[in-house]
Write an enzyme that holds these catalytic residues in place. Structure first.
Site, PDB file in Angstrom:
ATOM      1  N   GLN A  98      40.643  37.563  39.105  1.00 24.21           N
ATOM      2  CA  GLN A  98      41.312  38.590  38.931  1.00 24.21           C
ATOM      3  C   GLN A  98      42.736  38.757  38.680  1.00 24.21           C
ATOM      4  OE1 GLN A  98      41.710  40.539  43.335  1.00 24.21           O
ATOM      5  NE2 GLN A  98      39.740  39.149  43.084  1.00 24.21           N
ATOM      6  N   HIS A 100      46.219  41.937  38.699  1.00 23.57           N
ATOM      7  CA  HIS A 100      46.474  43.288  39.224  1.00 23.57           C
ATOM      8  C   HIS A 100      47.529  43.978  38.161  1.00 23.57           C
ATOM      9  CE1 HIS A 100      44.008  42.219  42.684  1.00 23.57           C
ATOM     10  NE2 HIS A 100      45.076  41.202  43.030  1.00 23.57           N
ATOM     11  N   GLU A 135      50.744  40.577  45.843  1.00 23.46           N
ATOM     12  CA  GLU A 135      50.206  39.925  46.840  1.00 23.46           C
ATOM     13  C   GLU A 135      50.802  38.579  47.214  1.00 23.46           C
ATOM     14  OE1 GLU A 135      45.931  38.307  45.668  1.00 23.46           O
ATOM     15  OE2 GLU A 135      45.998  40.239  45.804  1.00 23.46           O
ATOM     16  N   HIS A 264      44.167  35.070  38.886  1.00 26.88           N
ATOM     17  CA  HIS A 264      43.939  33.928  40.075  1.00 26.88           C
ATOM     18  C   HIS A 264      42.566  33.927  40.758  1.00 26.88           C
ATOM     19  CE1 HIS A 264      45.302  37.966  42.014  1.00 26.88           C
ATOM     20  NE2 HIS A 264      44.582  37.480  42.956  1.00 26.88           N
ATOM     21  N   ARG A 283      39.009  42.338  36.963  1.00 24.41           N
ATOM     22  CA  ARG A 283      38.278  40.973  36.954  1.00 24.41           C
ATOM     23  C   ARG A 283      38.120  40.435  35.645  1.00 24.41           C
ATOM     24  NH1 ARG A 283      35.942  44.736  40.535  1.00 24.41           N
ATOM     25  NH2 ARG A 283      36.227  44.118  42.742  1.00 24.41           N
TER      26      ARG A 283
END
Length: 413
Positions: A98, A100, A135, A264, A283
């Site tokens: 996935q 982001h 993240e 990642h 995804r």
């Protein structure tokens, strides 16, 4: 400062033992336990436990008095919302591949899907909220991951090591353009391959990977990963895509930061993760869920190089994992051997404290709170500086999650 009671998320890729044992619950658990959530995510907010034992949702507490809980600056910047979510991940099987979106991509995508009338819980919804989702993941045990596109020169060496007649045209394509543009072209071709083409290509690749592992080849770890992913996700284009990504093994205390667009997949291990409080995921494979290829290609960053691994930098006794993310900052305190010194934890921002080993006593003047492994506490921005010390023998580890400082990251290897 008050204790938190947190939700355990039971995703299929989780462990039946890791979180159960950390929290002192019966092990093995009756079902896989994948994530322990700490924060004010609307889907599963933590509950604040006051000294009398009464509980209240952290989300409700923040809504009732955002300035006291978050601080005036944080409340104004993030719309009276705690901008980060803290987790413990316990991965026994691979998570989906996935990426982001950036803040601008998330805002535009969210507005577009709202205008189109796509339900926020629809399986084809990409942007349930208008915010970015950077993240950082910090290993508690040996932690395995795929992250970021590898240098094409190294990827060509890998493709040559497992060369098959079916792979040859794709290797030649990348050899003709060994840069981010070539990676984009190759990834796009692989992720859009018809199922019949994948079915013809993958078996020969698996055979080549088996031979390479048996020969103790240079890329044995990458080949084992292909074989493991092929077994878990037969016929999935993400198995091919794994050949393009950096294969990482993090030791305890090592971390990687995943900005917008970084493709990642976490493979296995236990880690602390801090991320922006968002649900936006694009995804790219290793999943039965919706894969929106055009939208994924819009957000992916094909910049290629080694993925930076950081051990943080010293800020007094705190080991700080600094990033560019304004939503969060993660720090760690470690006590070992005879070290029992009190460590100052600066106030002024909203904080979540998480104990991951040993027992840690946190005090504010005359008040004390004891955190055992897996236990956490909420500290409002209005609370003063705190002091933390270990209790008992052995190592103790305390993580501190708070809002970011917009500072660049350092301490990489």
């Amino acid at each position: 400062m008050e204790l938190l009671r947190n939700a355990v998320r039971p995703y299929a890729w989780g462990s039946r033992t890791t979180l159960a044992e950390l929290l002192g619950n019966p092990s093995p658990a009756p079902h896989p336990e994948a994530e322990l959530w700490m924060g004010a995510h609307p889907g599963d907010p933590s509950r604040v436990v006051d000294p009398s034992g009464a509980e209240r949702s952290l989300l409700e507490r923040i809504d009732a008095d955002p300035v006291t809980e978050l601080g005036a600056d944080t409340a104004a910047r993030w719309g009276n919302r705690l901008p980060f979510l803290l987790k413990i991940l316990a991965a026994e099987e691979p998570l989906s591949m996935q990426a982001h979106p950036s803040a601008a991509q998330a805002a535009e995508g969210h507005a577009r899907e709202e205008a189109a009338g796509i339900a926020r819980d629809a399986p084809n919804r990409n942007y349930p909220d208008p915010t970015a989702k950077p993240e950082l993941v910090c290993a508690l045990t040996e932690f395995h991951a795929l992250a970021g596109f590898r240098d094409p020169v190294r990827t060509l060496a890998l493709l040559e090591a497992v060369r098959t007649p079916g792979l040859a045209p794709y290797a030649d394509l990348l050899a003709g353009q060994p840069d981010s543009g070539g990676l984009r072209a190759l990834f796009t071709m692989w992720i859009t391959l018809p199922q019949t083409a994948l079915g013809n290509l993958l078996p020969d690749l698996f055979d080549a990977c088996v031979r390479h592992v048996k020969d103790h080849g240079e890329f044995a770890l990458e080949c084992r990963t292909v074989l493991e992913l092929g077994e878990s996700y037969p016929g999935d284009a993400g198995v091919l895509a794994s050949l393009l990504l950096n294969r990482l093994v993090l030791g305890p205390g090592e971390a990687i930061y995943l900005p917008a667009g970084n493709l990642h997949a976490y493979l296995r291990g236990t880690a602390v993760e801090i991320l922006a409080n968002s649900d936006n995921i694009l995804r790219g494979g290793l999943t039965p869920k919706h894969v929106d290829v055009p939208e994924l290609l819009r957000v992916l960053d094909f910049t290629c190089n080694d993925m930076p691994v950081t051990t943080g930098e010293d800020r007094g006794r705190l080991r700080v994992y600094r990033t560019e993310a304004p939503e969060f900052e993660l720090s760690r305190v470690t006590w070992a051997g005879s070290d029992r010194d009190e460590v100052a934890l600066p106030g002024g921002t909203p904080r979540i404290l998480l104990c991951c080993a040993g027992t840690v006593v946190v005090r504010d003047g005359e008040r004390e709170l004891t955190l055992s492994p897996g236990r956490s506490a909420w500290v409002p921005a209005a609370d003063p500086d705190l002091l933390a010390r270990p209790s008992g023998d052995g190592e103790a580890h305390l993580f501190v999650a708070t809002t970011g400082t917009d500072a660049p990251s350092h301490g990489e290897r």
